[in-house]
Design an enzyme around this catalytic site. Structure first.
Site, PDB file in Angstrom:
ATOM      1  CG  HIS A 130      -6.364  -3.567   5.410  1.00 60.77           C
ATOM      2  ND1 HIS A 130      -5.594  -2.587   4.812  1.00 60.77           N
ATOM      3  CD2 HIS A 130      -6.212  -3.399   6.739  1.00 60.77           C
ATOM      4  CE1 HIS A 130      -5.004  -1.869   5.746  1.00 60.77           C
ATOM      5  NE2 HIS A 130      -5.348  -2.341   6.933  1.00 60.77           N
ATOM      6  NE  ARG A 183      -1.034  -1.316   4.693  1.00 60.02           N
ATOM      7  CZ  ARG A 183      -1.232  -0.818   5.915  1.00 60.02           C
ATOM      8  NH1 ARG A 183      -1.951   0.273   6.088  1.00 60.02           N
ATOM      9  NH2 ARG A 183      -0.721  -1.416   6.969  1.00 60.02           N
ATOM     10  CB  SER A 193      -5.724   1.964   6.573  1.00 62.05           C
ATOM     11  OG  SER A 193      -5.867   2.175   7.951  1.00 62.05           O
ATOM     12  NE  ARG A 238      -2.950  -4.203  10.121  1.00 66.71           N
ATOM     13  CZ  ARG A 238      -2.124  -4.888  10.889  1.00 66.71           C
ATOM     14  NH1 ARG A 238      -1.795  -6.129  10.566  1.00 66.71           N
ATOM     15  NH2 ARG A 238      -1.601  -4.354  11.973  1.00 66.71           N
ATOM     16  CD  GLU A 245     -17.899   0.990   3.655  1.00 67.97           C
ATOM     17  OE1 GLU A 245     -19.125   0.882   3.873  1.00 67.97           O
ATOM     18  OE2 GLU A 245     -17.076   1.265   4.546  1.00 67.97           O
ATOM     19  CG  ASP A 258      -8.802  -5.326  12.637  1.00 66.67           C
ATOM     20  OD1 ASP A 258      -8.631  -5.079  13.846  1.00 66.67           O
ATOM     21  OD2 ASP A 258      -8.742  -4.456  11.747  1.00 66.67           O
ATOM     22  CG  PHE A 284     -15.371  -2.481   4.512  1.00 67.72           C
ATOM     23  CD1 PHE A 284     -16.234  -3.297   5.248  1.00 67.72           C
ATOM     24  CD2 PHE A 284     -14.262  -1.952   5.144  1.00 67.72           C
ATOM     25  CE1 PHE A 284     -15.988  -3.567   6.584  1.00 67.72           C
ATOM     26  CE2 PHE A 284     -14.009  -2.216   6.483  1.00 67.72           C
ATOM     27  CZ  PHE A 284     -14.862  -3.019   7.200  1.00 67.72           C
TER      28      PHE A 284
END
Lengths: 315, 281
Positions: free
Chosen positions: A109, A10, A37, A167, A58, A117, A83
């Protein structure tokens, strides 16, 4: 064993976005409250007038991007994979894929390496549910450098695309000279006993396994397949013709992902014994990324174990 | 403002559009006449008075953009596009047929003048927001209009988008709610109440105007009012009658998604002929 540097995919995305944004004034970027993020925040700081934080919405995010596209902009849309592909699937289906608009969805992610998570945030089905949409192209890079070139090439192509990022930091296996082409897989190491195809984090594990098994006299052909759709069936078929066995490793459900895509192709053109190695039709769980990869057998040791078993069962 | 001559012209167009709606759905034996008839007068004003469009050049760079968020009302959209000259009126008879470019729900790739593919409800306002954002970046005076159904207000995404439009101060966007009070399963108030509609939009940061959606003067004035709203998006709540213009379809839930039979079609066309004669008197 060789020491690998670890870098965020990322970060590569955030950097290339700014670079592209400097040059192309029609690029706009949208995020849904996760810009720090996903790293789209870098673009937002640099080009605030072309950055839209849509908040935790979203569905709205995807359709808004489609609106920007029909008005002539080239939108990048980012949020977490669960999402993007999950929550907003039907918006992607109608407003982006069916409308065939030039929207690039870059979802961070993805996969089990989301870590602590846990299951709600670990998207293991995105290749399947994005790949099934007409007009949609699906990609997943293996490291920092591949992310850079992949995002650039995806930007240069027309129409809807979905790119999965992660991530966790991934080991760096390529460098600035690495190339990527839409619809092309790359043979990273030639071999004759087994074709091993990977995508994302598993490419690193396959390379290590191949190197180790080479010492034991087992020759593995390692193929990196960042272009899940369009799939480079030819390159994989040519390898399968040589080895007669295809092993696929992915940080995704064994249902509907890269393994499925390859088997859809091979079963019709060159039926080959295959092994799908991924998450076995279950949800994930909490833990750190390294522990989770080991837990699900997607770390280099786990991949090696599965390959040895597959070779033994099909000797 | 508007003179009697122009009003008469708009009334005549709206009757032709209603005639197309009845014929298209009747011939196709399929489609959504009720919510098309309720929106016919609004659509007439948009396409024949308000919007800057060029039917000979559907992709004209300076055009205003219309998004049909209640995508099932294709009959009224196609009728207006054909009457405006985006494609020949004769093509309307192929509505919903295999190999026709007139799909059941709007398809931006198949039909000239259709700006966005819609049908699954709740997405059009978000799309319109995106268009309005692009126009803001480009500093163009172009405008975007979006027609939303009242049952469609039950979609959560509408309210996500309502927040977005207010947050980004999209005053180049006008939303119109076709408040005909009926949805497939019955009266909106019985299925799931959406009232108070005006208060909801106000609470979401919009400027709101309520009108009679069949009064041409009110429609025109409301659209002009929306042009003057600054720093906020504007929504027009148009109170309408489902099936408007055909006596036996008015206020009937049945005609949401059921086309007129051959006999009903004949009767409806006779009614419209009569209305036309009265205008021309």
């Amino acid at each position: 064993m060789k020491e690998f540097e670890y870098k965020h995919l990322r970060d590569a995305y955030g950097e290339i976005l700014v670079e592209l944004g400097e040059k192309y004034k029609d690029i706009v970027v949208l995020d849904a409250d996760l810009s720090s993020s996903t790293r789209t925040a870098k673009f937002g700081e640099k080009f605030p007038e072309r950055f839209f934080n849509i908040g935790v919405s979203e569905q709205d995010l995807m359709s808004t991007a489609a609106g920007l596209a029909i008005a002539g902009k080239r939108p990048f849309v980012s949020t977490f994979a669960v999402f993007a592909a999950g929550r907003a699937w039907e918006q992607i289906r109608q407003s982006i894929a069916y409308a065939n608009v030039n929207v690039k969805i870059v979802a961070s992610h993805g996969g089990i390496t989301v870590g602590e998570d846990g299951a709600t945030h670990q998207m293991l089905e995105d290749f399947a549910i994005m790949r099934v949409l007409p007009n949609m192209k699906v990609f997943c890079p293996a490291d920092y450098y591949e992310t850079k070139i992949l995002i650039r090439k995806v930007f240069e192509s027309d129409g809807p695309s979905y790119v999965r990022l992660s991530r966790a930091k991934f080991p760096v296996i390529f460098d600035e000279t690495h190339d990527f082409e839409i619809g092309k897989a790359q043979v990273l190491k030639e071999g004759k006993d087994l074709t091993a195809v990977g995508v994302g984090i598993t490419v690193h594990g396959l390379l290590i396994t191949a190197e180790e098994l080479e010492k034991e006299g087992i020759s593995i052909e390692v193929i990196n397949s960042p272009s899940i759709k369009p799939l480079d069936g030819e390159t994989i078929l040519n390898s399968a013709r040589k080895t007669g066995k295809v092993f696929v490793a992915e940080e995704h459900s064994v249902i509907g992902g890269l393994g499925s895509a390859i088997s859809e192709f091979l079963s019709q053109h060159y039926p080959t014994k295959m092994k799908f190695h991924g998450i076995k039709d279950i949800f994930g769980r909490s833990g750190n990324a390294t522990e989770l990869l080991r837990f699900y057998g997607l770390d280099p040791e786990g991949i090696k174990r599965e390959i040895q078993k597959f070779l033994k069962d099909n000797a | 403002m508007i003179n009697e001559e122009e009003l008469k012209k708009l009334r005549e167009i709206s009757i032709r559009i209603r005639r197309h709606i009845v014929t298209m759905t009747g011939l196709a034996k399929s489609g959504h006449p009720g919510g098309s008839l309720s929106a016919a007068d609004i659509i007439t004003v948009l396409f024949f008075k308000k919007m800057r469009i060029d039917p000979k050049n559907p992709r004209w760079k300076e055009r205003d953009i219309f998004i049909l968020s209640k995508g099932h009302a294709t009959p009224v959209l196609y009728a207006a596009l054909a009457e405006a000259g985006f494609f020949p009126v004769e093509e309307l008879k192929n509505f919903r047929r295999l190999r026709s470019h007139l799909q059941g729900h709007p398809d931006r790739l198949m039909t000239p003048g259709v700006e966005m593919s819609t049908g699954s409800l709740g997405q059009g306002l978000s799309v319109a927001n995106g268009v309005a954002m692009a126009f803001k970046i480009d500093k163009t005076p172009r405008k975007v209009y979006v027609l939303i159904g009242d049952g469609e207000l039950q979609e959560g995404q509408i309210w996500e988008a309502a927040m977005t439009a207010a947050h980004y101060k999209l005053d180049n966007l006008t939303a119109i709610v076709d408040y005909n009070g009926l949805q497939i399963d019955g009266p909106v108030s019985k299925v799931k109440e959406v009232a108070p509609v005006a208060e909801k939009w106000k609470a979401f940061g919009w400027e709101v105007k309520e009108i009679d959606g069949h009064d041409f003067k009110q429609i025109i004035e409301a659209l002009d009012w929306a042009d003057g709203v600054r720093g906020k998006p504007a929504v027009i709540i148009a109170h309408t009658l489902k099936g408007k213009g055909i006596s036996f379809m008015e206020g009937k839930v049945k005609f949401h998604g059921v086309p007129p039979s051959e006999e009903e079609m004949k009767k409806a066309l006779e009614e419209l002929d009569k209305q036309e004669r009265e205008i021309r008197k």
